[in-house]
Every structure is written in structure tokens, then in C-alpha cells.
Scaffold this active site. Sequence first.
Site, PDB file in Angstrom:
ATOM      1  N   PHE A 116       0.936  -1.124   0.209  1.00  0.00           N
ATOM      2  CA  PHE A 116       0.125  -0.033   0.022  1.00  0.00           C
ATOM      3  C   PHE A 116       0.814   1.295  -0.059  1.00  0.00           C
ATOM      4  CE2 PHE A 116      -4.538   0.969   0.745  1.00  0.00           C
ATOM      5  CZ  PHE A 116      -5.071  -0.129   0.377  1.00  0.00           C
ATOM      6  N   GLN A 236      -7.895  14.988   3.341  1.00  0.00           N
ATOM      7  CA  GLN A 236      -7.069  13.982   2.325  1.00  0.00           C
ATOM      8  C   GLN A 236      -8.083  13.966   1.025  1.00  0.00           C
ATOM      9  OE1 GLN A 236      -6.450   9.517   2.589  1.00  0.00           O
ATOM     10  NE2 GLN A 236      -4.283  10.372   2.881  1.00  0.00           N
ATOM     11  N   HIS A 238      -8.049  11.577  -1.946  1.00  0.00           N
ATOM     12  CA  HIS A 238      -7.468  10.248  -2.482  1.00  0.00           C
ATOM     13  C   HIS A 238      -7.315  10.521  -4.071  1.00  0.00           C
ATOM     14  CE1 HIS A 238      -7.244   5.881  -3.503  1.00  0.00           C
ATOM     15  NE2 HIS A 238      -7.209   5.709  -2.207  1.00  0.00           N
ATOM     16  N   LEU A 248     -14.816   5.465  -4.963  1.00  0.00           N
ATOM     17  CA  LEU A 248     -13.097   5.275  -4.880  1.00  0.00           C
ATOM     18  C   LEU A 248     -12.924   4.135  -5.200  1.00  0.00           C
ATOM     19  CD1 LEU A 248     -10.991   6.284  -2.590  1.00  0.00           C
ATOM     20  CD2 LEU A 248     -11.281   4.071  -1.541  1.00  0.00           C
ATOM     21  N   THR A 250      -9.661   1.670  -4.736  1.00  0.00           N
ATOM     22  CA  THR A 250      -8.634   1.451  -3.844  1.00  0.00           C
ATOM     23  C   THR A 250      -7.244   1.353  -4.148  1.00  0.00           C
ATOM     24  OG1 THR A 250      -7.957  -0.296  -2.043  1.00  0.00           O
ATOM     25  CG2 THR A 250      -9.144  -1.102  -3.847  1.00  0.00           C
ATOM     26  N   GLU A 251      -6.472   1.661  -3.141  1.00  0.00           N
ATOM     27  CA  GLU A 251      -5.080   1.811  -3.394  1.00  0.00           C
ATOM     28  C   GLU A 251      -4.338   0.424  -3.462  1.00  0.00           C
ATOM     29  OE1 GLU A 251      -3.581   5.024  -0.901  1.00  0.00           O
ATOM     30  OE2 GLU A 251      -1.774   3.675  -0.295  1.00  0.00           O
ATOM     31  N   ARG A 282      -0.534   9.436  -0.494  1.00  0.00           N
ATOM     32  CA  ARG A 282      -1.817  10.000  -1.199  1.00  0.00           C
ATOM     33  C   ARG A 282      -1.676  11.526  -1.716  1.00  0.00           C
ATOM     34  NH1 ARG A 282      -6.234   6.830   2.180  1.00  0.00           N
ATOM     35  NH2 ARG A 282      -5.848   4.632   1.076  1.00  0.00           N
ATOM     36  N   HIS A 363     -11.708  12.478   0.465  1.00  0.00           N
ATOM     37  CA  HIS A 363     -11.883  11.098   1.200  1.00  0.00           C
ATOM     38  C   HIS A 363     -11.620  11.033   2.628  1.00  0.00           C
ATOM     39  CE1 HIS A 363     -11.018   6.679   0.951  1.00  0.00           C
ATOM     40  NE2 HIS A 363     -10.042   6.955   1.431  1.00  0.00           N
ATOM     41  N   ARG A 405      -2.938  11.112   5.915  1.00  0.00           N
ATOM     42  CA  ARG A 405      -3.014   9.531   6.528  1.00  0.00           C
ATOM     43  C   ARG A 405      -2.640   8.669   5.504  1.00  0.00           C
ATOM     44  NH1 ARG A 405      -6.715   5.356   5.588  1.00  0.00           N
ATOM     45  NH2 ARG A 405      -8.160   6.551   4.739  1.00  0.00           N
ATOM     46  N   SER A 410      -6.351   4.132   8.563  1.00  0.00           N
ATOM     47  CA  SER A 410      -7.864   4.253   9.239  1.00  0.00           C
ATOM     48  C   SER A 410      -8.299   3.200  10.091  1.00  0.00           C
ATOM     49  CB  SER A 410      -8.649   5.071   8.354  1.00  0.00           C
ATOM     50  OG  SER A 410      -9.867   4.943   8.988  1.00  0.00           O
TER      51      SER A 410
HETATM   52  C1  LIG Z   1     -14.437   3.998  -0.148  1.00  0.00           C
HETATM   53  C2  LIG Z   1     -13.610   3.822   0.772  1.00  0.00           C
HETATM   54  C3  LIG Z   1     -12.716   2.938   1.195  1.00  0.00           C
HETATM   55  C4  LIG Z   1     -11.721   2.847   2.118  1.00  0.00           C
HETATM   56  N1  LIG Z   1     -10.934   1.960   2.447  1.00  0.00           N
HETATM   57  C5  LIG Z   1     -10.115   1.896   3.455  1.00  0.00           C
HETATM   58  C6  LIG Z   1      -9.089   1.027   3.443  1.00  0.00           C
HETATM   59  O1  LIG Z   1      -8.677   0.024   2.801  1.00  0.00           O
HETATM   60  N2  LIG Z   1      -8.210   0.879   4.936  1.00  0.00           N
HETATM   61  C7  LIG Z   1      -8.446   2.014   5.687  1.00  0.00           C
HETATM   62  O2  LIG Z   1      -7.615   2.110   6.618  1.00  0.00           O
HETATM   63  N3  LIG Z   1      -9.458   2.939   5.454  1.00  0.00           N
HETATM   64  C8  LIG Z   1     -10.187   3.126   4.383  1.00  0.00           C
HETATM   65  N4  LIG Z   1     -11.071   3.819   4.206  1.00  0.00           N
HETATM   66  C9  LIG Z   1     -11.315   5.015   5.440  1.00  0.00           C
HETATM   67  C10 LIG Z   1     -12.088   4.246   6.353  1.00  0.00           C
HETATM   68  O3  LIG Z   1     -12.975   3.490   6.087  1.00  0.00           O
HETATM   69  C11 LIG Z   1     -12.834   5.154   7.287  1.00  0.00           C
HETATM   70  O4  LIG Z   1     -12.170   6.339   7.769  1.00  0.00           O
HETATM   71  C12 LIG Z   1     -13.504   4.344   8.697  1.00  0.00           C
HETATM   72  O5  LIG Z   1     -14.078   3.399   8.242  1.00  0.00           O
HETATM   73  C13 LIG Z   1     -14.432   5.555   9.448  1.00  0.00           C
HETATM   74  O6  LIG Z   1     -14.770   4.689  10.403  1.00  0.00           O
HETATM   75  P1  LIG Z   1     -15.921   5.323  11.740  1.00  0.00           P
HETATM   76  O7  LIG Z   1     -15.903   4.349  12.617  1.00  0.00           O
HETATM   77  O8  LIG Z   1     -14.795   6.462  12.154  1.00  0.00           O
HETATM   78  O9  LIG Z   1     -16.995   5.915  11.053  1.00  0.00           O
HETATM   79  P2  LIG Z   1     -18.180   5.313   9.966  1.00  0.00           P
HETATM   80  O10 LIG Z   1     -17.792   3.759   9.703  1.00  0.00           O
HETATM   81  O11 LIG Z   1     -18.441   6.178   8.858  1.00  0.00           O
HETATM   82  O12 LIG Z   1     -19.381   5.243  10.860  1.00  0.00           O
HETATM   83  C14 LIG Z   1     -19.968   6.534  11.412  1.00  0.00           C
HETATM   84  C15 LIG Z   1     -21.218   6.130  12.307  1.00  0.00           C
HETATM   85  O13 LIG Z   1     -21.639   7.102  12.994  1.00  0.00           O
HETATM   86  C16 LIG Z   1     -23.007   7.035  12.833  1.00  0.00           C
HETATM   87  N5  LIG Z   1     -23.516   8.305  12.881  1.00  0.00           N
HETATM   88  C17 LIG Z   1     -22.993   9.608  12.133  1.00  0.00           C
HETATM   89  N6  LIG Z   1     -23.869  10.670  12.486  1.00  0.00           N
HETATM   90  C18 LIG Z   1     -24.473  10.259  13.354  1.00  0.00           C
HETATM   91  C19 LIG Z   1     -25.534  11.233  14.299  1.00  0.00           C
HETATM   92  N7  LIG Z   1     -25.775  12.386  13.891  1.00  0.00           N
HETATM   93  N8  LIG Z   1     -26.394  10.297  14.966  1.00  0.00           N
HETATM   94  C20 LIG Z   1     -26.240   9.034  15.159  1.00  0.00           C
HETATM   95  N9  LIG Z   1     -25.406   8.210  14.505  1.00  0.00           N
HETATM   96  C21 LIG Z   1     -24.423   9.096  13.644  1.00  0.00           C
HETATM   97  C22 LIG Z   1     -23.329   6.415  11.592  1.00  0.00           C
HETATM   98  O14 LIG Z   1     -24.660   5.726  11.560  1.00  0.00           O
HETATM   99  C23 LIG Z   1     -22.249   5.398  11.451  1.00  0.00           C
HETATM  100  O15 LIG Z   1     -22.759   4.379  12.235  1.00  0.00           O
HETATM  101  C24 LIG Z   1     -12.001   3.903   3.395  1.00  0.00           C
HETATM  102  C25 LIG Z   1     -13.034   4.876   2.960  1.00  0.00           C
HETATM  103  C26 LIG Z   1     -13.656   5.036   2.006  1.00  0.00           C
HETATM  104  C27 LIG Z   1     -14.971   5.942   1.862  1.00  0.00           C
END
Ligand SMILES: Cc1cc2nc3c(=O)[nH]c(=O)nc-3n(C[C@H](O)[C@H](O)[C@H](O)COP(=O)(O)OP(=O)(O)OC[C@H]3O[C@@H](n4cnc5c(N)ncnc54)[C@H](O)[C@@H]3O)c2cc1C
Length: 592
Positions: A116, A236, A238, A248, A250-251, A282, A363, A405, A410
Site C-alpha cells: 500500500f 485528504q 485520494h 473510490l 482502492t489503493e 496520497r 476522502h 493519512r 484508518s
Molecule cells: C470507499 C472507501 C474505502 C476505504 N478503504 C479503506 C481501507 O482500505 N483502509 C483504511 O484503513 N481505511 C479505508 N477507508 C477509510 C475508512 O473506511 C474510514 O475512515 C473509517 O471506516 C471510518 O470509520 P468510523 O467508525 O470512524 O466511521 P463510520 O464507519 O463512517 O461510521 C460512522 C457511524 O456514525 C453514525 N452517525 C453519524 N452521524 C450520526 C448522528 N448524528 N447520530 C447517530 N449516528 C451517527 C453512522 O450511522 C455510523 O454508524 C476507506 C474509506 C472509503 C470511503
Amino acid sequence: MQTHQFDCLIVGAGGAGLMAALHASKGTKTAVLSKLYPTRSHTGAALGGIGAALGNLEEDRWEWHAFDTIKGGDYLTDQDAADILAREAIDAVIDLEHMGLPFDRTEDGKISQRRFGGHTNNETGKPVRRACHAADRTGHMILQTLYQQCIKNNVNFFDEFHVVDLIKNGDRYAGVAAINIDTGELHLFQGKAIIFATGGWGKVWEVTSNAHSLTGDGAAICFRRGVPMEDMEFYQFHPTGLYPTGFLITEAVRGEGGVLLNGRGERFMEKYAPKIKDLASRDVVSRAIYTELKEGNGIKGQRYVHLDVTPATVNRYLAEAGETRRIDEHFIESKLAETVDQGRTYAGVDPVREPMPIQPTAHYAMGGIPTNNDGSVIADAQNTPIPGLYAAGECACVSVHGANRLGTNSLVDLVVFGRRAGIHANDYVKQAEFVPLPPDAGKEIEAELKRIRISSGKTRPAILRARMQTTMMDNVGVFREKPNMEKALDTLRELKESFKKDLTVDDRGSRFNTDVLEAWELGCLLDIAEVTAISALNRQESRGGHARDDFPKRDDVNWLKHTLAHLQPDGQITIDYKPVVILKYQPKERVY
Ligand SMILES: Cc1cc2nc3c(=O)[nH]c(=O)nc-3n(C[C@H](O)[C@H](O)[C@H](O)COP(=O)(O)OP(=O)(O)OC[C@H]3O[C@@H](n4cnc5c(N)ncnc54)[C@H](O)[C@@H]3O)c2cc1C
């Protein structure tokens, strides 16, 4: 208003929220509130992998992972946090494996790892296989695994409860207010500890990899209730979003050998990162693509370049690099199954046979709610923890990602710092008392939601949102300069005025009124956009994801510090600074 009481409240059911819940709930009454059904959280979209120096396929060390994280973050990373992330990643991944996560395997049964961007053998400078993965559905598997574990451990779930306010009593935090989306009723939740894990805010920008739900609610709510925002200028882009949707790619595609080609058929990353080329960090790759586009080197003169993972191209470059490995169509179909599907479905391109059109896409938020290494939210530049308030995951800023990042970090952040926040909150609630809910709890937000529901102006939220997104894309995107950011701020303030005075929504009902909730989310996005633009205008240097045309160099003398933006009672945003934790690694120029 119905009132509920739990020792620990977790807002958000993505990877960070579920990991925190798993640990916070041991011997305590814990509730998770989520506006989405938990397994629909955006963590499920994470594709390529989770980084951990397991060394299953070649030599690797957690210290190399820590250094890559610091270098990738352009030396704005707090080095104590990077050490924790890299060291604890190894146990965290093994933990996930023991919970049942179906990682891909090597031939001898170990967890499979792939390359990666920015992950290197620090001695040779060459890419190292560090990303543990379950095909290219790693986030989906993490989410399912953690959700099952939470159910097994009797965590209480309030699904489709939209949190809209943080309740304060004096200067203490007492709970949250949430709308039950099904009924439209406002509920009050009292908690000794509150952990925000609400994810990011890619919807601030026009082209983004983020889902519709990523509107920065948690960060905006905390900001409005007295919590500063850290390093908001670092967002960031991407490099590989599908053109034109921003979806997206993926990388991992480049990790498996895919290359970036411009309109002249040149592998242009050889110019920008001679050593690790397409696998540079990135920010470096995104800027390289924009530069190519600016110089007229897009495909057929258009605003995109190609990402080519077809076997013929990949094998040619592998041979040129002296590698013995070769790939075939079956390899791509199995290792990059989601990507192949996305190319075919969303761009009408078959990645096995033809290159994909790509452009940089908004991203990931490096900044956010400031926390210490235990997930405690901090109030000021002296790192004073706020009792009972925690944050984890993308909405939080530990700061482990600094100015940029690295891919796979993440998911590590979610499990390492989500676990830490959960453990710390669990300890806290065992000795803390409830802060009483004030008599007027929930009244202010109830009035605001009513205002939106009965508003009778002329402008629909979608119009304001679209203007905000294009303004931010054009003026506070990959490259920035003073006049453009000032223009963006003027527009944002105008949009905020319209939001207050000229809004209208179509649905006036109470049940499942997503019209009103999306309008409320727009208010969050506007607040986040404003604090991002102010922080970006303030930082007069280029570092990581923040590239200024008018200050093109990194300036460690004046700017090796974290930004803290504070919302004042009169609505003004003021800025002060917090030092970066530097341990072993003195800042030096980043070369890939
Ligand atoms: C397409 C894509 C691919 C990615 N691939 C990778 C990867 O391969 N490796 C890597 O390390 N990272 C990757 N990332 C980044 C990573 O996926 C995210 O940064 C990470 O999953 C965020 O997780 P989180 O638990 O912080 O939030 P999220 O998984 O976004 O969850 C947020 C939660 O908060 C809740 N929520 C939000 N607002 C409210 C509210 N007002 N009231 C109640 N609930 C609320 C939502 O319902 C949800 O349950 C990727 C991101 C994307 C977009």
C-alpha cells in the site's frame, strides 16, 4: 420526551463505535446510537486493508510502520500516537482474527498481506507488504465481525436514532438528544461517558468517495458545544476516484501492481516519486495527477488520467522492475473483486481488460475532535481532558495521521484507538456519577428542528448544499491560495445566512422525515466547511494534504504545530496552537 440512562453512550456504529462499545460494555450498561443501521456504516466501504507489521510475507517491523506514519503525516503526526498505533496494530489484527474475521491467507495459512502507498522497508526504501486484507472487502468484514461480537456481549443498540445535540449542564456534559427517525420523537439519553464515533465529512466537497451520510454531525455538535476542532485544514484527497463520480478505487489496485498513466501513455509517477512511484503517499500522488491535468496531460485532454491494472500492463512493468511475479485475469477478479465490480457498474469499464478513468476525490478527515491517546476529548492547548467526553475513529484527531493519512491506517486507528477509548470510558464510568440533565434539556434543538420543519423560505437544502460543495471543491481543494479561500468564506457565510433565513423543505410530517434531517445535516456541513476554510486560510505553508500555491514550501520554523479552532459565543472562530509531539524523528524533507 422519553429519557434513557446508560453508563456509557456511544454515538456511531462504524468500526470505531463498535470497537469502543465492545470494550466499554464490559460490566457496564452501554448503548450505541446510530443514524444508520450499524452494518450500513461507512466502515463497510473500506476496501484495501488494515496495516500491521506482521511480517508474514517479508521482513517488517512495527517501528518501520510508525516511521512511515510519521513521514506520511509530513511530521505533523504526534510521534507517541504513531508508536501506539503501529505497536498495538499487531495485537489488534490478531484479535480480529480470533473474533472470526475471515482474512485472506498465504499458502502456509498466515494472514495475507499486500503493498500500500507509503508503507516501506525503512532500510531499503522499497515497498513492503503490510496491509492485511479480506479480498477488497476488509472494512465490510471488520464491521460484520465487530457487530456480531457486540450483540454477543449484550450491547444495547438504538438503530436509526439520529443524534442532534450534546447536552450540557453548566460546563459538564450530561448526555445527548436524538431523534427516533421512525417516529420523529426526540429522546434524551443521559450517560456518564459519551463517545463520539460519527465518521467523516466528505460531503463538504463536490467530488467525494464518501457516502451521503458522511456529514460531520458529531464534530459539528461538539464544536457548537464548546469543543475545539484540531487541524481541520488537513483533508485528504485520494488520488484514485472514478471519473466523473468520485467513487473510490482502492489503493490496493496499485498495491497489486496497477500503474497510473497520462494522456501520452507515460507512467508519470516516475517523475514525482522515483523510488516508490505509484505507491507514494496520497497527497503526493493527488498533486501529481492535478499537475499532469494542469499541463494538459489528461486522457484526450480531459480532466482524468488512467489507472491500469490489466495483466498485460502490470506484467510489463513487473518484468521491467526485475520481479518474477506475474498476474492474470483470475488474480484480479479474486483479489480485487469489488473494484472490478465497481468499474463495470459505475464507469462502464472492465478493469480486467481496460484502464479506468480516475481523478482525485475528497476522502478522509485528518483533523477533527481533539483527543489524547486514551480517546479523552481535550479542551485546550494544554491537553486538559474533558471528563466523560471521548471520541474515536475518523471524527477524532489523536493526532496520529498528522497532515496526511497513509492508506490502511484508518482501519488501524478505529480498532486501536476505538479500543483505548472504550477501555478508558469503562474505567471512568465505574467511579463517576451521572451529571443531572438540566430542566431545559433538548428544548433548544427541538425548537431548531421545528424551525426547519415549518420553514417557508425559497431555497431548498439541495441548492445550498450544491453551492457549498462546488465552492469548497474549487477553492479549498487539492491546491489552495488566499484569494480563493477568502472567496469561499464569503460564499459560505452567505449560504449560512440563507440556511437561517430562506430555507424551505417539502416534508412537513414527523415520521421518517429525512427531508428535515438532511437539512439539519447541511447545517453541520456548513459549520465544518467554514472551520476548514478558516483553518486553511490561516496556515501559511504547504504540508501533507494542505497545499498552498502562495506558500508552496513546508515551514517547520513557524508551522510545526497543531491548529485548534474555537467557536466563540458571538459566532466568531478563533485559533490557537498546540505543539507536535516529536520523539525520535526530527522533521526532514519527504522524498519517495
Ligand atoms: C470507499 C472507501 C474505502 C476505504 N478503504 C479503506 C481501507 O482500505 N483502509 C483504511 O484503513 N481505511 C479505508 N477507508 C477509510 C475508512 O473506511 C474510514 O475512515 C473509517 O471506516 C471510518 O470509520 P468510523 O467508525 O470512524 O466511521 P463510520 O464507519 O463512517 O461510521 C460512522 C457511524 O456514525 C453514525 N452517525 C453519524 N452521524 C450520526 C448522528 N448524528 N447520530 C447517530 N449516528 C451517527 C453512522 O450511522 C455510523 O454508524 C476507506 C474509506 C472509503 C470511503
